[in-house]
Design an enzyme around this catalytic site. Structure first.
Site, PDB file in Angstrom:
ATOM      1  N   CYS B  57     -11.732  -0.308 -20.354  1.00 45.69           N
ATOM      2  CA  CYS B  57     -13.465  -0.025 -21.209  1.00 45.69           C
ATOM      3  C   CYS B  57     -13.805  -0.783 -19.746  1.00 45.69           C
ATOM      4  O   CYS B  57     -15.618  -0.692 -19.471  1.00 45.69           O
ATOM      5  CB  CYS B  57     -13.537  -0.666 -22.027  1.00 45.69           C
ATOM      6  SG  CYS B  57     -12.217  -0.781 -22.906  1.00 45.69           S
ATOM      7  N   ARG B  59     -13.150  -1.824 -16.237  1.00 47.11           N
ATOM      8  CA  ARG B  59     -13.079  -1.129 -14.786  1.00 47.11           C
ATOM      9  C   ARG B  59     -12.345   0.130 -14.792  1.00 47.11           C
ATOM     10  O   ARG B  59     -11.603   0.751 -15.514  1.00 47.11           O
ATOM     11  CB  ARG B  59     -11.724  -2.198 -14.855  1.00 47.11           C
ATOM     12  CG  ARG B  59     -10.742  -2.403 -14.829  1.00 47.11           C
ATOM     13  CD  ARG B  59     -10.105  -3.609 -14.027  1.00 47.11           C
ATOM     14  NE  ARG B  59     -10.650  -5.039 -14.848  1.00 47.11           N
ATOM     15  CZ  ARG B  59     -10.955  -5.835 -14.095  1.00 47.11           C
ATOM     16  NH1 ARG B  59     -11.492  -5.698 -12.675  1.00 47.11           N
ATOM     17  NH2 ARG B  59     -11.938  -7.050 -13.950  1.00 47.11           N
ATOM     18  N   GLN B 123      -5.187  -8.520 -23.176  1.00 47.05           N
ATOM     19  CA  GLN B 123      -5.705  -7.497 -23.265  1.00 47.05           C
ATOM     20  C   GLN B 123      -5.477  -6.427 -21.849  1.00 47.05           C
ATOM     21  O   GLN B 123      -3.974  -6.216 -21.066  1.00 47.05           O
ATOM     22  CB  GLN B 123      -6.038  -6.739 -23.787  1.00 47.05           C
ATOM     23  CG  GLN B 123      -5.832  -6.894 -24.819  1.00 47.05           C
ATOM     24  CD  GLN B 123      -7.769  -7.461 -25.595  1.00 47.05           C
ATOM     25  OE1 GLN B 123      -8.177  -7.730 -25.076  1.00 47.05           O
ATOM     26  NE2 GLN B 123      -7.671  -8.148 -26.636  1.00 47.05           N
ATOM     27  N   GLN B 127      -2.816  -3.565 -20.429  1.00 46.20           N
ATOM     28  CA  GLN B 127      -2.979  -2.120 -19.672  1.00 46.20           C
ATOM     29  C   GLN B 127      -2.945  -2.051 -17.640  1.00 46.20           C
ATOM     30  O   GLN B 127      -2.275  -1.185 -17.918  1.00 46.20           O
ATOM     31  CB  GLN B 127      -4.543  -2.504 -19.202  1.00 46.20           C
ATOM     32  CG  GLN B 127      -5.350  -2.478 -21.033  1.00 46.20           C
ATOM     33  CD  GLN B 127      -6.859  -2.908 -21.350  1.00 46.20           C
ATOM     34  OE1 GLN B 127      -6.828  -3.883 -20.546  1.00 46.20           O
ATOM     35  NE2 GLN B 127      -7.568  -2.609 -21.919  1.00 46.20           N
ATOM     36  N   GLY B 196     -11.571   4.620 -35.247  1.00 42.89           N
ATOM     37  CA  GLY B 196     -11.168   4.475 -33.927  1.00 42.89           C
ATOM     38  C   GLY B 196     -10.104   4.287 -34.386  1.00 42.89           C
ATOM     39  O   GLY B 196     -10.412   2.613 -34.255  1.00 42.89           O
ATOM     40  N   ALA B 197      -9.002   4.183 -34.347  1.00 43.30           N
ATOM     41  CA  ALA B 197      -8.103   2.778 -34.442  1.00 43.30           C
ATOM     42  C   ALA B 197      -7.180   1.867 -33.118  1.00 43.30           C
ATOM     43  O   ALA B 197      -5.751   2.440 -33.201  1.00 43.30           O
ATOM     44  CB  ALA B 197      -7.096   3.337 -35.717  1.00 43.30           C
TER      45      ALA B 197
END
Lengths: 274, 438
Positions: B57, B59, B123, B127, B196-197
């Site tokens: 979200c 970069r 996080q 990623q 949205g999960a």
């Protein structure tokens, strides 16, 4: 003796105001504690002063502007301290303590020769009337302060640029519900004050209602707050709108309390007499 | 090919939350499905040997190994513009380009969460691991990127264990909880709706639940996933079309769908305000592109925060963590230096291989010539002679090899490599073949 005592009251409140404002910046619990203790000291010493004046004269000291303002300061401080015990709302002091101090200082600069000779003022119904009106007004003043703080905080959150106040001010819900409580208290007090006032008028002048400007404006103020409370209960008016309404209500109240006396005439003129 | 310069360049080109507003990031973000189509295209460009793509979200970054850094940068830029059908000048200012050590440093900092919107948030490492896995599956990453990423993971691990960054790692979700508390005061018994999960949204919900949020509704395009998440939080799964009614019952909405346009607009929410009796409603929009129309923020007692807005709330915590970040940067720099040495050693290897190949081919040729002329020697003697020549070659080449690997002064290394190639004429007789580069 009275003057020295009065200096003491003003001194306590002034230091407390400094403390509360400092707390807003430094956010140290100790400072808040000291400021709160100072305000208590000021409030208690003023209470003693008021009691001694009552004992001396046999009725409430509200016969000129100076005395009226002193009583205002006393009730605002009292209502605030009551709120502070009931709810944790530290920053409100930064609004109330300077307000109290300001009123006190303004009052102490006014001439103070009080000669209560009017026999109509010696009536048992006068005391509940004056006390409830003053406490009600003080609650509305607190509600006004809360509404202003609410709007500042709301602006911070809506604007998404949390600045100086964001961390320091309490949450919107807390501000809103406290504002509601203080308006509910103020409204009850105002109602009691108006009823006792009417009874008093019946006893002294032989009629409950005489379309005196003070009475009319009190009714207007009462209606504004009644609308606010009704809308809140009926359709859930809260938050921003309630805050703006509380500010409008307080403006009407100020006019009722002082404006009417200065601009219009009526049977309350004695208490703002210079 | 010139041997006196670095042959392989590591190039990073991209944009992040600092360089580009959410609108541009939204426009350029790649879904995992996109990546499969994009990466082979990138490695297909001339000069580019290896490539991977990090798209979160916050970069979008291309990391490639190329022989021509400036040329490749230009090609990737125009590829982006073509792929997104957006004129380059609209987003070029938001792009940054890093080369070699700077690129390596950037990757390490990103992996260590030193470049995150929320410094120290955990996080990002996951990623990047996913992005790397994707590129290995697509076989677009090779020796250099694999090594670079493994180094990045170990640097990130060091930063996390040796600095305090992770300790007060305030994530987006933490910031959202703080904000919710400034609106609702106490979250005890409040209701939340998840639209949205995604992983991030679930994490945010977890934070809210820890703070007392009780009634939970989960809406998701695939209903199965909604059921799964709802079960985890003892909530209620709802259908997408039930969202409107769901909004009446909750106080906080976390949205994180992959939808390309707004899921909720001002028109949808405005009538609800009265039906909700003006109770405050807080939207946390962590989706990129955004799900919640920012206009909704105008409605009475309704607050909408997207990921950039949350950033503003988080910034205040940065000062405290800056010293820890300095410590983190030092660890990153150590990693950059170590990786740089490895990479340079990689470039020595082809020369050594070429040198050995040349010696071996001479040895074989001469040995064959000699042995074909003499028939009197036995099989055993032949083997002995063979071993002897190998041993001579090895002994002769031993010192030059060691020297090339550790020439003492790294800055002179290129000079020695160059001299070696000239001295042994490695570039002309074909023995210095390109295979040596690996």
């Amino acid at each position: 003796m009275n003057d020295v005592w009065l200096m003491l009251v003003v001194g306590f409140c002034l230091l407390s105001a400094v403390g509360y404002v400092a707390y807003l910046f430094v956010q140290k619990r100790r400072i808040h504690k000291i400021a709160s203790m100072l305000l208590w000291a000021g409030f208690i010493s003023q209470t003693i002063l008021l009691i001694s004046q009552c004992m001396d004269r046999g009725n409430l000291p509200v016969h000129n502007l100076r005395e009226t303002l002193f009583l205002c300061a006393w009730s605002v401080a009292g209502v605030f301290l009551f709120f502070q015990i009931k709810f944790r709302l530290m920053v409100l002091g930064a609004f109330v303590a300077p307000l109290t101090t300001g009123i006190l200082i303004a009052a102490s600069m006014l001439p103070g020769e009080s000669v209560a000779t009017d026999p109509t003022l010696k009536n048992i119904w006068l005391i509940p009337h004056v006390v409830s009106i003053f406490l009600g007004n003080a609650s509305f003043a607190v509600a006004f302060g809360l509404a202003v703080i609410y709007l500042i905080q709301e602006r911070q959150i809506k604007g998404k640029k949390p600045g100086f106040f964001y961390r320091r001010l309490p949450s919107l819900t807390r501000l809103d519900s406290m504002g509601y409580v203080s308006i509910a208290i103020g409204f009850s007090m105002l109602t009691i004050g108006m009823v006792t006032g009417a009874i008093y008028a019946q006893l002294v002048w032989g009629r409950y209602w005489s379309w005196d400007p003070k009475e009319v404006w009190s009714l207007i103020t009462w209606l504004i707050y009644a609308t606010l409370l009704h809308e809140r209960l009926a359709v859930g008016w809260q938050g921003r709108r309630a805050a703006i309404m509380a500010i409008i209500g307080f403006a009407a109240l100020l006019f009722t309390f002082f404006g009417v006396n200065f601009l219009l005439e009526g049977h309350h003129e004695s208490f703002t007499r210079l | 090919m010139s041997r006196d310069q670095r042959i392989m360049h590591i190039l990073l080109i991209g944009l992040n939350h600092k360089s580009a507003p959410v609108e541009i990031r939204e426009c350029l973000a790649f879904s995992p499905e996109d990546v499969g189509g994009v990466l082979p295209n990138v490695t297909g460009m001339p000069d580019i040997k290896e490539a991977m793509l990090i798209s979160t979200c916050n970069r979008v970054e291309f990391l490639v190994v190329t022989e021509n850094a400036s040329g490749s940068a230009q090609e990737i830029k125009s590829f982006l513009a073509d792929f997104r059908n957006t004129p380059l000048h609209e987003f070029e200012k938001s792009l940054y380009v890093r080369e070699d050590d700077d690129a390596v440093r950037h990757v390490f900092r990103v992996a260590s969460s030193l470049d995150s919107m929320v410094l120290g948030e955990p996080q990002i490492l996951g990623q990047i691991k996913t992005a790397h896995r994707l590129s290995t599956e697509l076989e677009t990453s090779g020796v250099i990127l694999n090594r670079l990423l493994h180094k990045a993971f170990s640097v990130a691990k060091r930063v996390r264990t040796e600095t305090g960054i992770a300790d007060h790692a305030v994530s987006i979700s933490y910031a959202a909880v703080e904000l919710a508390k400034k609106i609702f005061d106490d979250l005890e018994g409040k209701g939340a709706l998840l639209i949205g999960a995604g992983e991030m949204a679930v994490l945010a919900l977890e934070h809210l639940v820890k703070n007392g949020v009780k009634r939970i509704f989960v809406a998701n395009r695939t209903f199965e996933r909604a059921v799964e998440v709802a079960e985890r939080f003892k909530g209620t799964p709802i259908l997408f079309k039930e969202i409107g009614d769901g909004l009446l019952d909750v106080d906080i909405v976390i949205s994180s769908t992959g939808a390309s346009s707004y899921i909720l607009t001002y028109k949808d929410v405005k009538p609800l305000v009265r039906r909700r009796r003006n109770r405050p409603l807080f939207f946390i929009d962590i989706a990129v592109p955004r799900d919640i129309d920012p206009d909704i923020n105008r409605a009475n007692n309704v607050y909408v925060y997207d990921i950039d807005d949350l950033k503003g709330v988080i910034d205040k915590n940065i000062e405290k963590r800056e010293t820890e970040a300095t410590k983190g940067d030092r660890i990153v720099d150590e990693g950059v230096i170590q990786f740089g040495k490895w990479l340079e050693a990689q470039e020595v290897t082809p020369t050594i291989v070429a040198l050995r190949n040349k010696a071996e081919s001479i040895r074989k040729k001469e040995l064959a010539k000699t042995l074909s002329g003499t028939k009197s020697i036995s099989e055993k003697e032949r083997a002995d002679i063979d071993r002897l020549t190998i041993s001579i070659c090895n002994k002769i080449l031993h010192d030059p090899t060691i020297f090339l690997k550790r020439p003492g002064r790294w800055d002179k290394r290129d000079l020695y490599v160059n001299a070696t190639r000239k001295l042994f004429n490695l570039d002309e007789n074909g023995s210095a073949n390109e295979n040596g580069q690996d």
